[in-house]
Write an enzyme that holds these catalytic residues in place. Structure first.
Site, mmCIF file in Angstrom:
data_model
loop_
_atom_site.group_PDB
_atom_site.id
_atom_site.type_symbol
_atom_site.label_atom_id
_atom_site.label_comp_id
_atom_site.label_asym_id
_atom_site.label_seq_id
_atom_site.Cartn_x
_atom_site.Cartn_y
_atom_site.Cartn_z
ATOM 1 N N GLU A 273 1.510 -0.253 -4.872
ATOM 2 C CA GLU A 273 0.794 0.936 -4.978
ATOM 3 C C GLU A 273 1.585 2.192 -5.323
ATOM 4 O OE1 GLU A 273 -3.257 3.371 -4.047
ATOM 5 O OE2 GLU A 273 -1.920 2.263 -2.262
ATOM 6 N N ASP B 161 0.641 -1.405 -0.242
ATOM 7 C CA ASP B 161 0.077 -0.111 -0.181
ATOM 8 C C ASP B 161 0.637 1.364 -0.104
ATOM 9 O OD1 ASP B 161 -2.851 1.610 0.671
ATOM 10 O OD2 ASP B 161 -1.513 2.193 2.615
#
Length: 571
Positions: A281, A244
């Site tokens: 990401e 993330d």
């Protein structure tokens, strides 16, 4: 058994176990240990640091009573695996399916998700990507407020539940990617601070304090996160990790945490004999993210590509607010299909500066692209999804693109259920202010923020997929379309060819249609609300969303909001 914990600044550490506290002995590198007879799998315990606590183990493998309860000893060796023949799955040529365990089924558990695997097998996806499963406050959360990062949310089924899910996926021929969060920890139940310098002392992002990756005592902090990643891949048989918001990792060391992680994961892959993927990401549009370590990159297998999403979304929805502004014209879609990104050093209106760098030479499979995902739906005030006509043509472009396609749960049948932001904080001040914080996060994004209360249980319940929709004609028809698209992608090498320089695009000056050439195959799309003629010599139609009409001397006529994949006639 031996209990161990890292607490480099502590003067005394005790383990609270089997009804009493036992002093722990200091060792090298700030580690403390104690041998406790009678402790075994399932034994509850906690740590006391300089008289404060008791606190859960920073590396707790199980939290039976949640984030505020004691830890429990968990023996990975007690689980019996059935996936001995599983050799892993390469990201190249694959299709990913993202899901949230809590809303994927009415029950919201790993066991219930297993029952839906036949649906995913028939859809012919290669990986499921599971949103974060670390323990969170309360009973519902997206997962990005996780703490106790080595444990698994008991609401979903705990560590054995996750292992059963992975085992079942592998038996079904489906790989598993797990979403993990290393750039921050949740604001509730985070008890790392008493143990050591896990944090840097400044806000690393909107979501919380920066993790100490490059300051004093950061060697062991880095090992905390790298060890966590290796645990999922080794002990839970996970096939890949989605990392993330890596742009929020603050690391000024010569060797970035991601490069160190890539090296360790590559070593583990050699040991377990199966491919292991790392998907970042990142909103940096920096090709170094996916370049190999020996080429000076960070060694990620792939990264999410928001530019592809934005260009597709604008093309099928007509929206152009906020960060969509630079993607509103079909020229943006043409560029991402041939260059991977729009912002490769160009000016970003949303950021008010130049952004990104060229991805020339990067194969498309290293860019994970989507039409929808949890962020792009859930970051909308109403959590609303694209309508079926937009999904039909958007999916057609995505699943014939040079990228690694990713679907979001329910997209394949045009689910009407929203995916809203929801949480269940225990502390009244966090619970009551969650909606205000969420609105503030998206200030300047161009939305009128009229969102339901994220702390209300009803907000969460609205997001659970309604599997009964699949039986309705329009939804079933869309599901068949998705299945056909994926099957065609796997049958025809041209459609999964990752070489961006082999993609050719023609487009209507008025923005009504787009023609994408994939080798000798043509993908023609009509975005407008009226029929159009595309300059394409009619030939063999391989797949069409609606029946195309051949127009003599002009080309192929496409109905409103439709697309066709064909092999045009030569000459």
């Amino acid at each position: 058994m031996i209990f161990e914990v890292w607490a480099p600044k502590a003067t005394a550490v005790e383990v609270d176990v089997l009804g009493g506290r036992r002093a722990m002995s200091p060792g090298e590198g700030g580690w403390w240990s104690a041998e406790v007879e009678g402790a075994q799998h399932g034994t509850r315990y906690a740590f006391v640091v300089d008289g404060d606590g008791p606190y859960p183990d920073p590396r707790t493998r199980r939290q039976p009573e949640g984030i505020f309860g004691q830890s429990a000893v968990y023996d990975h060796g007690r689980f019996t695996w059935s996936d001995h023949d599983w050799k892993g799955r390469d990201l190249r040529g694959s299709v990913i399916y993202e899901l949230h365990i809590g809303t994927f089924t009415p029950e919201g558990t790993f066991a219930a998700a297993i029952e839906k695997l036949p649906h995913l097998v028939e859809l012919c996806v290669d990986f499921v990507e599971v949103m974060p499963v670390a323990p969170v406050p309360g009973g519902r959360n997206w997962g990005y407020d996780g703490v106790d990062l080595y444990a698994v949310n008991e609401t979903y089924g705990g560590p054995d539940g996750l292992k059963s899910f992975v085992d079942a996926c592998h038996q079904a021929g489906v790989g598993v990617i797990l979403d993990v969060v290393y750039n921050h920890l949740g604001p509730s139940g985070n008890f790392l601070r008493p143990f050591g310098p896990y944090f840097s002392g400044f806000d690393g992002s909107y979501w919380g304090e920066a993790v100490n990756l490059d300051g004093p005592e950061s060697d062991e902090v880095r090992r905390y996160f790298i060890g966590n990643a290796l645990q999922w891949l080794r002990d839970y048989h996970i096939d890949g990790l989605r990392l993330d918001a890596v742009h929020a990792l603050h690391d000024k060391r010569a060797k970035h945490l991601l490069a160190e992680l890539a090296e360790e994961v590559d070593t583990l892959a050699c040991s377990v004999g199966r491919p292991l993927s790392l998907i970042a990401e990142s909103d940096l549009n920096d090709p170094r993210m996916v370049r190999s370590l020996d080429a000076g990159g960070l060694g990620m297998t792939a990264q999410w590509d928001d530019d592809v999403h934005h260009a597709l979304h604008c093309a099928v929805s007509g929206e152009s607010h906020g960060y969509y502004q630079d993607f509103a014209q079909l020229t943006a879609l043409a560029k991402v299909l041939t260059h991977g990104v729009v912002h490769d050093g160009t000016h970003s209106s949303f950021r008010a500066r130049a952004h990104g760098s060229s991805f020339a030479g990067v194969p498309g499979y290293r860019l994970v692209a989507c039409l929808q995902n949890h962020d792009q739906i859930g970051n909308r005030p109403a959590g609303d999804r694209l309508p079926i006509p937009a999904l039909k043509i958007g999916a057609g472009l995505l699943l014939t693109s040079p990228f690694t396609p990713m679907l979001f749960m329910g997209e394949e049948w045009g689910a009407r259920t929203p995916f809203l932001f929801f949480s269940d904080h225990v502390e009244p001040e966090l619970r009551d202010s969650e909606g205000v914080r969420r609105e503030r996060e998206f200030d300047g994004f161009g939305y009128v923020w009229e969102a339901p209360n994220p702390s209300a249980e009803e907000t969460f319940l609205q997001c659970k997929l309604d599997w009964g929709e699949v039986k309705e004609e329009a939804h079933w028809s869309l599901l068949c379309w998705y299945r056909d698209l994926i099957a065609l992608r796997k049958a025809l090498p041209e459609l999964s060819d990752p070489r961006l320089d082999r993609v050719r695009v023609e487009m209507d000056p008025l923005g009504k249609w787009l023609l994408v050439w994939r080798g000798e195959l043509a993908v023609a799309v009509n975005f407008s609300q009226e029929s159009v003629t595309v300059p394409l010599t009619p030939g063999t139609v391989l797949l069409a969303s609606d029946e195309p009409v051949a127009a003599d001397g002009e080309g192929m006529r496409l109905p409103a909001q439709s697309m066709v994949i064909c092999r045009p006639a030569s000459g």
